[in-house]
Design an enzyme around this catalytic site. Structure first.
Site, PDB file in Angstrom:
ATOM      1  N   SER A 123      -1.541  -3.769  10.201  1.00  0.00           N
ATOM      2  CA  SER A 123      -1.242  -4.694   9.116  1.00  0.00           C
ATOM      3  C   SER A 123       0.027  -5.495   9.430  1.00  0.00           C
ATOM      4  O   SER A 123       1.014  -4.937   9.906  1.00  0.00           O
ATOM      5  CB  SER A 123      -1.037  -3.920   7.818  1.00  0.00           C
ATOM      6  OG  SER A 123      -2.183  -3.154   7.558  1.00  0.00           O
ATOM      7  N   ARG A 147       0.835  -1.194   0.000  1.00  0.00           N
ATOM      8  CA  ARG A 147       0.000   0.000   0.000  1.00  0.00           C
ATOM      9  C   ARG A 147       0.875   1.252   0.000  1.00  0.00           C
ATOM     10  O   ARG A 147       1.970   1.269   0.545  1.00  0.00           O
ATOM     11  CB  ARG A 147      -0.923   0.010   1.232  1.00  0.00           C
ATOM     12  CG  ARG A 147      -2.116  -0.926   1.095  1.00  0.00           C
ATOM     13  CD  ARG A 147      -3.069  -0.823   2.281  1.00  0.00           C
ATOM     14  NE  ARG A 147      -2.476  -1.360   3.494  1.00  0.00           N
ATOM     15  CZ  ARG A 147      -1.928  -0.656   4.450  1.00  0.00           C
ATOM     16  NH1 ARG A 147      -1.913   0.666   4.377  1.00  0.00           N
ATOM     17  NH2 ARG A 147      -1.406  -1.230   5.502  1.00  0.00           N
ATOM     18  N   LYS A 181      -9.752  -1.882   1.606  1.00  0.00           N
ATOM     19  CA  LYS A 181      -9.361  -0.757   2.471  1.00  0.00           C
ATOM     20  C   LYS A 181     -10.112   0.521   2.097  1.00  0.00           C
ATOM     21  O   LYS A 181     -10.524   1.284   2.974  1.00  0.00           O
ATOM     22  CB  LYS A 181      -7.856  -0.533   2.376  1.00  0.00           C
ATOM     23  CG  LYS A 181      -7.011  -1.760   2.706  1.00  0.00           C
ATOM     24  CD  LYS A 181      -7.268  -2.244   4.102  1.00  0.00           C
ATOM     25  CE  LYS A 181      -6.323  -3.383   4.447  1.00  0.00           C
ATOM     26  NZ  LYS A 181      -6.582  -3.905   5.796  1.00  0.00           N
ATOM     27  N   CYS A 233       0.458  -7.726  11.782  1.00  0.00           N
ATOM     28  CA  CYS A 233       0.706  -7.877  13.220  1.00  0.00           C
ATOM     29  C   CYS A 233      -0.123  -8.992  13.853  1.00  0.00           C
ATOM     30  O   CYS A 233      -0.279  -9.032  15.069  1.00  0.00           O
ATOM     31  CB  CYS A 233       0.462  -6.558  13.934  1.00  0.00           C
ATOM     32  SG  CYS A 233       1.666  -5.298  13.484  1.00  0.00           S
ATOM     33  N   ARG A 255       1.351 -12.227  -0.586  1.00  0.00           N
ATOM     34  CA  ARG A 255       0.008 -12.503  -0.078  1.00  0.00           C
ATOM     35  C   ARG A 255      -0.639 -13.710  -0.741  1.00  0.00           C
ATOM     36  O   ARG A 255      -0.312 -14.066  -1.870  1.00  0.00           O
ATOM     37  CB  ARG A 255      -0.891 -11.283  -0.367  1.00  0.00           C
ATOM     38  CG  ARG A 255      -0.435  -9.984   0.291  1.00  0.00           C
ATOM     39  CD  ARG A 255      -1.016  -9.837   1.661  1.00  0.00           C
ATOM     40  NE  ARG A 255      -0.431  -8.724   2.421  1.00  0.00           N
ATOM     41  CZ  ARG A 255      -0.982  -8.249   3.528  1.00  0.00           C
ATOM     42  NH1 ARG A 255      -2.092  -8.759   4.013  1.00  0.00           N
ATOM     43  NH2 ARG A 255      -0.385  -7.280   4.192  1.00  0.00           N
ATOM     44  N   HIS A 311     -10.661  -1.940  11.438  1.00  0.00           N
ATOM     45  CA  HIS A 311      -9.613  -2.836  10.938  1.00  0.00           C
ATOM     46  C   HIS A 311      -9.451  -3.983  11.938  1.00  0.00           C
ATOM     47  O   HIS A 311      -8.465  -4.051  12.664  1.00  0.00           O
ATOM     48  CB  HIS A 311      -8.317  -2.028  10.803  1.00  0.00           C
ATOM     49  CG  HIS A 311      -7.223  -2.725  10.061  1.00  0.00           C
ATOM     50  ND1 HIS A 311      -5.902  -2.350  10.171  1.00  0.00           N
ATOM     51  CD2 HIS A 311      -7.244  -3.754   9.172  1.00  0.00           C
ATOM     52  CE1 HIS A 311      -5.161  -3.115   9.388  1.00  0.00           C
ATOM     53  NE2 HIS A 311      -5.939  -3.977   8.777  1.00  0.00           N
ATOM     54  N   ASP A 359      -9.860  -9.376   8.812  1.00  0.00           N
ATOM     55  CA  ASP A 359      -9.267  -8.058   8.546  1.00  0.00           C
ATOM     56  C   ASP A 359     -10.202  -6.881   8.824  1.00  0.00           C
ATOM     57  O   ASP A 359      -9.729  -5.831   9.234  1.00  0.00           O
ATOM     58  CB  ASP A 359      -8.799  -7.999   7.084  1.00  0.00           C
ATOM     59  CG  ASP A 359      -7.815  -6.867   6.813  1.00  0.00           C
ATOM     60  OD1 ASP A 359      -6.876  -6.696   7.607  1.00  0.00           O
ATOM     61  OD2 ASP A 359      -7.991  -6.143   5.814  1.00  0.00           O
ATOM     62  N   TYR A 390      -1.408  -3.586  -6.917  1.00  0.00           N
ATOM     63  CA  TYR A 390      -1.289  -4.277  -5.634  1.00  0.00           C
ATOM     64  C   TYR A 390      -2.625  -4.240  -4.873  1.00  0.00           C
ATOM     65  O   TYR A 390      -3.273  -3.192  -4.794  1.00  0.00           O
ATOM     66  CB  TYR A 390      -0.161  -3.672  -4.777  1.00  0.00           C
ATOM     67  CG  TYR A 390      -0.198  -4.248  -3.385  1.00  0.00           C
ATOM     68  CD1 TYR A 390       0.261  -5.551  -3.151  1.00  0.00           C
ATOM     69  CD2 TYR A 390      -0.779  -3.563  -2.330  1.00  0.00           C
ATOM     70  CE1 TYR A 390       0.147  -6.124  -1.896  1.00  0.00           C
ATOM     71  CE2 TYR A 390      -0.890  -4.124  -1.075  1.00  0.00           C
ATOM     72  CZ  TYR A 390      -0.427  -5.405  -0.857  1.00  0.00           C
ATOM     73  OH  TYR A 390      -0.548  -5.978   0.372  1.00  0.00           O
TER      74      TYR A 390
HETATM   75  P1  GDP Z   1      -2.230  -9.521   9.774  1.00  0.00           P
HETATM   76  O1  GDP Z   1      -1.633  -8.827   8.605  1.00  0.00           O
HETATM   77  O2  GDP Z   1      -2.543  -8.584  10.900  1.00  0.00           O
HETATM   78  O3  GDP Z   1      -3.370 -10.388   9.403  1.00  0.00           O
HETATM   79  O4  GDP Z   1      -1.086 -10.465  10.366  1.00  0.00           O
HETATM   80  P2  GDP Z   1      -0.787 -12.028  10.118  1.00  0.00           P
HETATM   81  O5  GDP Z   1      -1.642 -12.885  10.980  1.00  0.00           O
HETATM   82  O6  GDP Z   1      -0.794 -12.304   8.665  1.00  0.00           O
HETATM   83  O7  GDP Z   1       0.693 -12.105  10.671  1.00  0.00           O
HETATM   84  C1  GDP Z   1       1.720 -11.287  10.172  1.00  0.00           C
HETATM   85  C2  GDP Z   1       3.049 -11.861  10.549  1.00  0.00           C
HETATM   86  O8  GDP Z   1       3.147 -11.933  11.969  1.00  0.00           O
HETATM   87  C3  GDP Z   1       3.247 -13.280  10.020  1.00  0.00           C
HETATM   88  O9  GDP Z   1       4.564 -13.424   9.564  1.00  0.00           O
HETATM   89  C4  GDP Z   1       2.987 -14.141  11.238  1.00  0.00           C
HETATM   90  O10 GDP Z   1       3.708 -15.347  11.202  1.00  0.00           O
HETATM   91  C5  GDP Z   1       3.437 -13.253  12.399  1.00  0.00           C
HETATM   92  N1  GDP Z   1       2.671 -13.564  13.635  1.00  0.00           N
HETATM   93  C6  GDP Z   1       1.319 -13.675  13.735  1.00  0.00           C
HETATM   94  N2  GDP Z   1       0.953 -14.031  14.998  1.00  0.00           N
HETATM   95  C7  GDP Z   1       2.101 -14.120  15.712  1.00  0.00           C
HETATM   96  C8  GDP Z   1       2.384 -14.453  17.089  1.00  0.00           C
HETATM   97  O11 GDP Z   1       1.513 -14.732  17.913  1.00  0.00           O
HETATM   98  N3  GDP Z   1       3.702 -14.423  17.460  1.00  0.00           N
HETATM   99  C9  GDP Z   1       4.698 -14.110  16.573  1.00  0.00           C
HETATM  100  N4  GDP Z   1       5.948 -14.108  17.013  1.00  0.00           N
HETATM  101  N5  GDP Z   1       4.469 -13.814  15.271  1.00  0.00           N
HETATM  102  C10 GDP Z   1       3.184 -13.812  14.841  1.00  0.00           C
HETATM  103  P1  PGA Z   2      -3.409  -7.125   6.715  1.00  0.00           P
HETATM  104  O1  PGA Z   2      -4.227  -6.585   5.444  1.00  0.00           O
HETATM  105  O2  PGA Z   2      -3.969  -6.284   7.809  1.00  0.00           O
HETATM  106  O3  PGA Z   2      -3.791  -8.553   6.737  1.00  0.00           O
HETATM  107  O4  PGA Z   2      -1.942  -6.902   6.570  1.00  0.00           O
HETATM  108  C1  PGA Z   2      -3.765  -5.835   4.417  1.00  0.00           C
HETATM  109  C2  PGA Z   2      -3.279  -4.473   4.830  1.00  0.00           C
HETATM  110  O5  PGA Z   2      -3.681  -3.986   5.915  1.00  0.00           O
HETATM  111  O6  PGA Z   2      -2.512  -3.892   4.070  1.00  0.00           O
HETATM  112 MN    MN Z   3      -5.467  -5.084   6.953  1.00  0.00          MN
HETATM  113 MN    MN Z   4      -4.290 -10.496   7.517  1.00  0.00          MN
END
Ligand code: GDP
Ligand code: PGA
Ligand code: MN
Ligand code: MN
Length: 626
Positions: free
Chosen positions: A289, A89, A247, A291, A409, A267, A314, A238
């Site tokens: 994002s 983004r 978003k 996290c 992704r 979010h 999300d 993207y």
């Molecule tokens: P989103 O973008 O908020 O949906 O985050 P994701 O669930 O896709 O996670 C983003 C990154 O953080 C990935 O590489 C995960 O492996 C990592 N991650 C997610 N949950 C945890 C956790 O509980 N502990 C750690 N150390 N890493 C995590």
């Molecule tokens: P994410 O979604 O929160 O899973 O990373 C896409 C974004 O926020 O860019």
């Molecule tokens: Mn997101």
């Molecule tokens: Mn996600």
């Protein structure tokens, strides 16, 4: 020209409609199409019906153009490689347009650059569009993509029409939203829709660098005009920039609609959690994002007797019903998840979801027709050769760049998730019992703490900070303020957004409890103190017990944390330094409160609600006397 068709036929002369019938569109949709055909000058028009036949046709077309390659190891899976300049983004090129700047962003302290969104005047927005879109679809097909955010029949759903010159966007929108004829049918009665115009663009020089992934990174711009429910996105393919239902609509335009109509567009993931006695609750959680939302939403609990089911990963649209119960729907239809880190040990449910009917973007590929990314080391057979996301050979331990782009992704249908919640498409939404905020905080912030009340909870959301990730263009791992994990997604002034959140308190006598979690605290050795992933069920267990009013919390200056021994660590493999996980260093927290105060002063100024200022003063006072 009183007949609605006359203008249309004049404008669209010589343009062939290769799918669908323009005459079948509602007058409002037709007028929107006509206006933008005039501007963008496509060669062909394709009205999307959402059928599998159409989808296969587009996949074939993209394969011919080299935009995607098949992944024969799986069923109907594809790999797209973007232009390396178009992988995330673009927050600095994302604008909200209102008459007055103060409607969009808080008035910052003099000399301070605002970080809570970018404003553009309506006139400059018009100029930006004209400069970029005039003739930008020459020789291309304009796809008309009717889509619904939320189940088509839900009273909470909202409709959009996206015009785009990208087949990749069409097939991705078919996964991420409810797309096709059913939506056109719903529009027949003149129902309004969010206007979404998108082009991958053509560079001003006319030279397209990568024929398989046209884009215009130099002039990329993402524009929103809340007053007209209008989105205009140029220059990027993207997902976060081009799948406009996500978003741009569900969060930025969505938050402005939610403000007007008295609900919340956030979010947030939504999950259902059943405890060992069989009692089920739903939780919503906002993390920035990359996290951990997708991982938490699909978690495999390590604690025996617990069950997690996924409603969304999300975005949550939430409103209080007539009984004062907060209810949430997931407006999306798929998961656009971060690939790296996803593995059978971290997220086995995602691994069971994504290997059919999925479009992967910027992951690495394997010589046996599969995918690879950092974290999948144990999932590939020996002897398999890896090609990185840019298409270059990659050797584990030798190559010094990642195999997959850190923001690569998967785009996969939600219904394929083996733990999708039975209520995930419930038109009225699921009842929310708790709201979690969280982020990547390597120091100082405990594994979990509970807000003292709603107002304190709103302060916790407002004060959120997190390490930057690859989801946007930020460099390095600097700790950034990211209130409510919404900083890149606010559709209106953050001060008004806080006021809106505070106003929710009087809508219910049964407010969800608010918590803050941090899976990412590190020890002095630089390693995560908490194993995370499935072990996060231990934190959910404590949260559920708090919802049941169990006295398992003790008061601290920052909020309520688990009483000694009250976090269930039974059967946890390896040692966890609980003391360090919950240590609240006084100097750290004084500095944290000061940083939040400075941020509010500089960035929000007069737009900060008095109540938030008072909550912060109370926090500071508690810290001083702690
Ligand atoms: P989103 O973008 O908020 O949906 O985050 P994701 O669930 O896709 O996670 C983003 C990154 O953080 C990935 O590489 C995960 O492996 C990592 N991650 C997610 N949950 C945890 C956790 O509980 N502990 C750690 N150390 N890493 C995590
Ligand atoms: P994410 O979604 O929160 O899973 O990373 C896409 C974004 O926020 O860019
Ligand atoms: Mn997101
Ligand atoms: Mn996600």
């Amino acid at each position: 020209a009183s007949h609605p068709n006359v203008g249309l036929f004049n404008h669209l002369k010589g343009i062939s409609v290769i799918n669908g019938d323009l005459k079948s569109l509602s007058p409002k949709v037709r007028a929107y199409v006509e206006e933008n055909v005039d501007l963008c000058k496509p060669e062909k028009i394709h009205i999307c019906d959402g059928t599998e036949q159409e989808n296969n046709h587009l996949l074939n077309l993209m394969q011919q153009h080299g935009t995607i390659v098949p992944l024969p190891k799986y069923q109907n899976c594809w790999l797209a490689r973007t232009n390396p300049a178009d992988t995330a983004r673009v927050e600095s090129k994302t604008f909200i347009s209102t008459e007055k700047r103060a409607e969009t962003i808080p008035t910052t302290k003099e000399g301070i650059k605002g970080t809570l969104g970018n404003w553009i005047s309506p006139r400059d927005m018009d100029v930006a569009i004209k400069d970029r879109f005039t003739g930008c679809m020459k020789g291309r097909t304009m796809y008309i993509v009717p889509f619904s955010m939320g189940p088509v029949s839900s009273p909470l759903a909202k409709i959009g029409i996206q015009l785009t010159d990208s087949a990749y966007v069409v097939v991705s929108m078919r996964v991420m939203t409810r797309m096709g004829q059913a939506v056109l049918n719903k529009l027949a009665d003149g129902t309004d829709f969010v206007k979404c115009l998108h082009s991958v663009g053509i560079p001003a020089s006319g030279f397209v660098e990568m024929a398989s992934w046209p884009c215009d990174p130099e002039r990329t711009i993402i524009l929103h005009r809340p007053q007209n429910n209008e989105i205009v996105s140029y220059g990027s393919g993207y997902g976060g920039n081009s799948l406009l239902g996500k978003k741009c609509f569900a969060l930025r335009i969505g938050s402005t609609i939610a403000k007007r109509e008295g609900w919340l567009a956030e979010h947030m993931l939504i999950l259902g959690v059943t405890n060992p006695t069989g009692k089920k609750r739903y939780i919503a959680a906002a993390f920035p994002s990359a996290c951990g939302k997708t991982n938490l939403a699909m978690m495999t609990p390590s604690l025996p007797g617990y069950k997690i089911e996924c409603v969304g990963d999300d975005i949550a649209w939430m409103r209080f019903d007539n009984n004062g119960q907060l209810r949430a729907i997931n407006p999306e239809n798929g998961f656009f998840g971060v690939a790296p880190g996803t593995s059978n040990s971290s997220n086995p449910i995602a691994m069971k979801t994504i290997f059919k009917n999925t479009i992967f973007t910027n992951v690495a590929s394997t010589s046996d027709g599969g995918v690879f990314w950092e974290g999948m080391e144990d999932e590939v057979d020996d002897g398999v050769k890896i090609t990185d996301w840019r298409g270059k050979p990659w050797v584990k331990g030798e190559s010094n760049t990642p195999a997959a782009h850190p923001n690569s992704r998967f785009c996969t249908p939600a219904k394929q998730c083996p733990i999708i919640d039975p209520q995930w498409e419930a038109p009225e939404g699921v009842p929310i019992s708790a709201i979690l905020f969280g982020g990547r905080r390597p120091t100082g912030v405990p594994l979990v703490y509970e807000a003292r009340d709603w107002k304190h909870g709103v302060l916790i959301g407002a004060g959120m900070r997190s390490e930057a990730t690859a989801a946007a263009e930020h460099k390095g791992k600097v700790i950034m303020h990211d209130p409510f994990a919404m900083r890149p997604f606010f559709g209106y002034n953050f001060g008004d957004y806080l006021e809106h959140w505070l106003s929710m308190e009087k809508k219910s006598t049964n407010l969800p409890k608010i918590f803050h979690v941090n899976w990412f605290r590190k020890g002095s050795d630089g390693k995560f103190l908490w194993p995370g992933f499935g072990e996060n069920s231990r934190v959910l267990d404590w949260i559920l017990r708090r919802l049941d009013n169990e006295e398992c919390a003790r008061d601290t200056a920052i909020g309520l944390i688990p009483k000694a021994e009250s976090l269930n660590l039974e059967g946890l493999e390896g040692k966890v330094n609980v003391e360090e996980l919950f240590n609240l260093p006084k100097t750290f927290w004084m500095e944290e409160a000061y940083a939040i105060e400075k941020y509010f002063n500089e960035q929000v100024g007069m737009d900060l609600p008095l109540i938030i200022d008072q909550e912060l003063k109370k926090l500071k006072k508690r810290l001083i006397f702690s």
